[in-house]
Scaffold this motif. Structure first.
Motif, PDB file in Angstrom:
ATOM      1  N   SER A   2       1.113  -1.053  -0.109  1.00 32.99           N
ATOM      2  CA  SER A   2      -0.127  -0.048  -0.014  1.00 32.99           C
ATOM      3  C   SER A   2       0.581   1.206   0.347  1.00 32.99           C
ATOM      4  O   SER A   2       1.801   1.036   0.535  1.00 32.99           O
ATOM      5  CB  SER A   2      -0.437   0.557   1.659  1.00 32.99           C
TER       6      SER A   2
ATOM      7  N   SER B 210       6.494   9.408   1.246  1.00 35.09           N
ATOM      8  CA  SER B 210       7.999   9.781   1.881  1.00 35.09           C
ATOM      9  C   SER B 210       7.826   8.995   3.027  1.00 35.09           C
ATOM     10  O   SER B 210       9.240   9.091   3.396  1.00 35.09           O
ATOM     11  CB  SER B 210       7.057  10.742   2.069  1.00 35.09           C
TER      12      SER B 210
ATOM     13  N   SER C 195       7.191  16.466   7.044  1.00 37.53           N
ATOM     14  CA  SER C 195       6.717  16.180   5.481  1.00 37.53           C
ATOM     15  C   SER C 195       5.123  16.210   5.194  1.00 37.53           C
ATOM     16  O   SER C 195       5.168  15.973   3.873  1.00 37.53           O
ATOM     17  CB  SER C 195       7.384  15.122   5.429  1.00 37.53           C
TER      18      SER C 195
END
Ligand SMILES: Cc1cc2nc3c(=O)[nH]c(=O)nc-3n(C[C@H](O)[C@H](O)[C@H](O)COP(=O)(O)OP(=O)(O)OC[C@H]3O[C@@H](n4cnc5c(N)ncnc54)[C@H](O)[C@@H]3O)c2cc1C
Length: 501
Positions: free
Chosen positions: A61, A66, A123
């Protein structure tokens, strides 16, 4: 692979250019998948699972991609949620969102409603909610409010067998009965519980502490899925409980001359219950070339930033408690000022600035020991020991992290032209593991398990590791979901790519 046998309403990509694009995340690994699938709905996910099983492929998945440890890439089928399953289903104190929604987009929406999710990683512009659940993500304010785990009410997910489960409703009988058994065994195993209880707050791997905490098997399943790096189920919807936006009352920035003062300063500041307590060393300050973290004082070991949202008194007290601890300079930043925005902007850009520096100097910032979870009182000793290790190996290193919840990012710079690079990576990983063992720390921290981090997990956890295997066998007995990132990892350099990008 007979991709034409997979009929879905979303997109299928077997062409080399797209597969190459999905062969990387933000780690140093490169693994080209056999197929990339972009599902439009749960039925697409179920069909892909059935197809993967028949064709003998694994499934990874992927939401934002990131991940820093190769946990969102794999040789089988990559299921990319970012393309279609990225909607905000409802917004409010209880919000429902699909896994592919970029976190920044979600934060913008909830901010408009005066709401806040405290666990927002640096992020946030590139990561998405599915991966945040997959890794049990954190943000600076995890120091006070906890990881994402504290904000997930329930999950909808597809099991490896293709069942649709909503943990707000019911679990399939075999999962409920299996979890009950594992829980009973764990509760009567004092040794394993003690091993888990000794681990630092953000230590990764399955959240075995949930076995002791939750009596309702639906809740237990939710909190095991969170941080399971895609190995227990495929999340298709996330129900979050949010809090009202908090007011910041004070921010203190302080530069420390030695690790002793820094550690004691961090312990004292933490006792004031800051919303965030962050750390970066002088090399980060230099490389970020920012507005706030730009101190060019070569004699400091690092900077602490403490943010308070309880009262103005906390901020005033903060300056007093660190006096006399080898502070070379400290000052307050006004909440809401341009300096505050610049400070967090600098903080968010640390990793990207280090990457830029490496690229310009033909070096590689390979994440090997990038995600250490430690106890706050040991932070200075651990930093010092790793620094000495790097000196012995002749490697430059930068440190930053979140002392507020015992997280250190140690980032050695490797030279890809050096023939011994593989040896260096293995040594850095093994020797750091040994250092951490002395302090009950771990290589698997806030970013959670992955190809570079999980190699010593079984050794670290001893008998407690068997519960992770049992849970995996219950949810995914055929090891279809993301193999090789938590169990049976290959030697650390397998599939690493040393080209400078
Ligand atoms: C510059 C930078 C800064 C970072 N800062 C932080 C930080 O402050 N805090 C922090 O916690 N992390 C941080 N990270 C690490 C990373 O961004 C986080 O772990 C983030 O939560 C991953 O989200 P993603 O959507 O990109 O996940 P992905 O890379 O897509 O996936 C991560 C894991 O989750 C699993 N997963 C993804 N989607 C699903 C799904 N639908 N169902 C089941 N499993 C799924 C994947 O299989 C994989 O194992 C940083 C990374 C970078 C590059």
């Amino acid at each position: 692979m007979k991709a034409d046998r997979l009929i879905i309403s979303g997109d299928l990509h077997a062409d080399p250019a797209v597969r190459e694009r999905f062969s990387r995340d933000m780690s140093a690994y490169r693994i080209v998948p056999a197929l990339v699938v972009e599902p439009r709905d749960e039925e697409d996910v179920i069909r892909t699972l059935r197809f993967a099983r028949n064709e003998g492929h694994s499934i990874v998945s992927r939401s934002g991609g990131s991940d820093l440890s190769g946990a969102s890439i794999g040789p089988g089928i990559v299921l990319n949620f970012k393309r279609y399953l990225n909607r905000l289903v409802s917004v409010g104190e209880e919000s429902v969102v699909e896994p592919g929604m970029i976190l920044d987009h979600f934060v913008k929406k909830i901010t408009e409603h005066g709401l806040m999710l405290p666990a927002v990683p640096s992020s946030s512009a590139i990561c998405a909610l599915g991966g945040n659940v997959g890794t049990r993500s954190t943000g600076p304010r995890t120091a006070k409010y906890g990881t994402l785990d504290a904000f997930v009410a329930s999950l909808r997910f597809i099991t490896a067998g293709g069942e649709v489960v909503d943990t707000a409703e019911r679990l399939p009988d075999h999962l409920a009965a299996g979890l009950k058994k594992i829980r009973e065994r764990y509760l009567s195993d004092a040794e394993s519980r003690a091993i888990m209880d000794r681990r630092p707050f953000v230590a990764g791997g399955y959240n075995l502490k949930a076995l002791a905490r939750y009596t309702d098997m639906r809740e237990l399943a939710t909190h095991l899925l969170i941080g399971s790096v895609g190995t227990l189920g495929i999340v298709t919807q996330i129900r979050l409980k949010l809090i009202r936006k908090q007011t910041i009352h004070g921010i203190l920035v302080a530069h420390f001359r030695d690790y002793g003062g820094l550690t004691e300063g961090a312990v004292r500041l933490k006792a004031l219950n800051p919303a965030a307590l962050e750390y970066s060393d002088a090399s980060c300050s230099e490389r970020v070339e920012g507005k706030i973290l730009n101190l060019e004082d070569p004699d400091i070991v690092g900077t602490l930033v403490a943010e308070f949202d309880g009262s103005a008194e906390q901020g005033r007290e903060a300056g007093k408690v660190i006096e006399g601890l080898g502070v070379s300079r400290m000052w307050n930043i006004s909440p809401g000022s341009p300096e505050e925005a610049a400070l967090w902007n600098d903080r968010r850009r640390i990793q990207m600035s280090l990457l830029k520096y490496c690229r310009e100097n033909n070096l590689l910032l390979i994440p090997v020991i990038d995600d250490l979870a430690v106890h706050l009182k040991d932070i200075g000793s651990i930093l010092q020991e790793i620094e000495e290790l790097m000196q012995r190996l002749n490697l430059e290193v930068s440190f930053y992290g979140h002392p507020g919840f015992g997280s250190i990012h140690a980032r050695p710079y490797f030279n890809p032209a050096d023939e011994s690079i593989r040896n260096q990576i293995e040594t850095v990983s093994r020797e750091t593991f040994k250092i951490l063992q002395k302090y009950a720390g771990t290589l698997v921290g806030e970013h959670n398990a992955g190809r570079s981090r999980s190699i010593y997990l079984e050794e670290e956890l001893g008998p407690a590791f068997s519960y992770m295997r049992e849970i995996k066998n219950l949810f995914d007995p055929d090891d279809l979901l993301n193999p090789g990132v938590l169990f049976d990892t290959e030697p650390i350099c397998t599939n690493m790519d040393f080209s400078i990008r």
